[in-house]
Motif scaffolding. Structure first.
Motif, mmCIF file in Angstrom:
data_model
loop_
_atom_site.group_PDB
_atom_site.id
_atom_site.type_symbol
_atom_site.label_atom_id
_atom_site.label_comp_id
_atom_site.label_asym_id
_atom_site.label_seq_id
_atom_site.Cartn_x
_atom_site.Cartn_y
_atom_site.Cartn_z
ATOM 1 N N LEU A 1 9.537 5.060 6.584
ATOM 2 C CA LEU A 1 9.758 5.421 5.290
ATOM 3 C C LEU A 1 8.945 6.570 4.566
ATOM 4 O O LEU A 1 7.834 6.402 4.491
ATOM 5 N N TYR A 2 9.567 7.342 3.984
ATOM 6 C CA TYR A 2 8.777 8.407 3.476
ATOM 7 C C TYR A 2 8.890 8.108 1.732
ATOM 8 O O TYR A 2 10.223 7.834 1.241
ATOM 9 N N ARG A 3 8.168 8.032 0.944
ATOM 10 C CA ARG A 3 8.135 8.143 -0.501
ATOM 11 C C ARG A 3 7.380 9.207 -0.982
ATOM 12 O O ARG A 3 6.427 9.780 -0.513
ATOM 13 N N VAL A 4 8.129 9.654 -2.187
ATOM 14 C CA VAL A 4 7.168 10.910 -3.107
ATOM 15 C C VAL A 4 7.152 10.232 -4.334
ATOM 16 O O VAL A 4 8.385 9.928 -4.974
ATOM 17 N N THR B 1 6.007 9.633 -8.436
ATOM 18 C CA THR B 1 5.730 10.446 -9.716
ATOM 19 C C THR B 1 4.349 11.019 -10.043
ATOM 20 O O THR B 1 4.337 11.997 -10.654
ATOM 21 N N ASP B 2 3.282 10.582 -9.180
ATOM 22 C CA ASP B 2 2.028 11.334 -9.316
ATOM 23 C C ASP B 2 1.784 12.399 -8.391
ATOM 24 O O ASP B 2 0.899 12.705 -7.879
ATOM 25 N N ASN B 3 2.926 12.988 -7.504
ATOM 26 C CA ASN B 3 3.074 13.867 -6.665
ATOM 27 C C ASN B 3 2.404 13.499 -5.366
ATOM 28 O O ASN B 3 1.646 14.225 -4.786
ATOM 29 N N THR B 4 2.474 12.329 -4.940
ATOM 30 C CA THR B 4 1.997 11.958 -3.769
ATOM 31 C C THR B 4 3.156 11.447 -2.627
ATOM 32 O O THR B 4 3.974 10.947 -2.873
ATOM 33 N N LEU B 5 2.805 12.206 -1.369
ATOM 34 C CA LEU B 5 3.696 11.764 -0.256
ATOM 35 C C LEU B 5 2.899 10.702 0.365
ATOM 36 O O LEU B 5 1.782 10.870 0.964
ATOM 37 N N GLN B 6 3.836 9.783 0.964
ATOM 38 C CA GLN B 6 3.399 8.656 1.588
ATOM 39 C C GLN B 6 4.478 8.391 2.643
ATOM 40 O O GLN B 6 5.573 8.356 2.511
ATOM 41 N N VAL B 7 4.004 8.114 3.859
ATOM 42 C CA VAL B 7 4.791 7.854 4.953
ATOM 43 C C VAL B 7 4.309 6.501 5.555
ATOM 44 O O VAL B 7 3.158 6.320 5.812
ATOM 45 N N TYR B 8 5.306 5.611 5.756
ATOM 46 C CA TYR B 8 4.872 4.408 6.199
ATOM 47 C C TYR B 8 5.664 4.043 7.536
ATOM 48 O O TYR B 8 6.858 4.640 7.780
ATOM 49 N N GLN B 9 4.892 3.460 8.510
ATOM 50 C CA GLN B 9 5.729 3.129 9.800
ATOM 51 C C GLN B 9 5.861 1.687 9.809
ATOM 52 O O GLN B 9 4.740 1.004 9.928
ATOM 53 N N GLY B 10 7.001 1.126 9.535
ATOM 54 C CA GLY B 10 6.965 -0.171 8.980
ATOM 55 C C GLY B 10 6.359 -0.466 7.793
ATOM 56 O O GLY B 10 6.839 0.107 6.911
ATOM 57 N N LYS C 1 2.975 -0.301 7.508
ATOM 58 C CA LYS C 1 1.738 0.388 7.578
ATOM 59 C C LYS C 1 1.784 1.696 7.034
ATOM 60 O O LYS C 1 2.557 2.584 7.624
ATOM 61 N N LEU C 2 0.957 1.955 6.387
ATOM 62 C CA LEU C 2 0.773 3.450 5.421
ATOM 63 C C LEU C 2 0.183 4.232 6.709
ATOM 64 O O LEU C 2 -1.069 4.014 6.963
#
Length: 123
Positions: A96-99, A101-110, A112-113
Motif C-alpha cells: 500500500l502506497y500513501r502520499v 497532505t504533509d508531503n510524506t510517502l509511506q509504503v506498507y507491506q501488509g 507493516k510500514l
C-alpha cells in the motif's frame, strides 16, 4: 440560414471536447530517494476521486512504477460524507502506497510500514 444538421453534429461533439480539454490536476513530490507524480484524472470540483495515477521513480536505481488509486478523506458525522482530505492511496498486491497532505510517502507491506520519506512539492 443556419444548417441544423451541422449545428446538431457540433453539439453532439461538445461533451467530447469538454472532457478532452479538462486539464488533469498533477503534482510532483520529490523525496530523498523518489520522484512521484500524482495525477487526479477526475473533473475539477469532485471532492473524491477514484481515478488517481501514481508514477514513482526510484532516483537510485532508475526503476519506476505506475499505479492507479484514489483520494482518501476523513468522514463526516454521518460516517459516509467525505470530509478533510488526507492524501492519496495506491495498492500494488500486498503493498500500500500513501502520499499524505504533509508531503510524506509511506509504503506498507501488509500492516507493516516499510518506508517513510518526507518530501517537498515541486512544479
Amino acid at each position: 440560414m443556419l444548417n441544423y444538421k451541422k449545428y446538431a453534429a457540433l453539439l453532439a461533439l461538445l461533451p467530447v471536447v469538454t472532457i478532452w480539454t479538462q486539464a488533469a490536476n498533477a503534482e510532483t513530490l520529490k523525496t530523498k530517494n523518489f520522484n512521484i507524480t500524482i495525477t487526479r484524472n477526475c473533473p475539477e470540483g469532485y471532492v473524491t476521486c477514484n481515478n488517481v495515477t501514481y508514477y514513482g521513480k526510484d532516483l537510485r536505481t532508475g526503476k519506476s512504477i505506475r499505479l492507479t488509486g484514489k483520494t482518501i478523506h476523513t468522514t463526516g458525522a454521518d460516517g459516509v460524507t467525505p470530509s478533510r482530505f488526507l492524501g492519496y492511496e495506491f495498492r500494488n498486491g500486498e503493498y500500500l502506497y500513501r502520499v499524505t497532505t504533509d508531503n510524506t510517502l509511506q509504503v506498507y507491506q501488509g500492516k507493516k510500514l516499510i518506508l517513510q520519506e518526507k518530501g517537498a512539492l515541486t512544479n
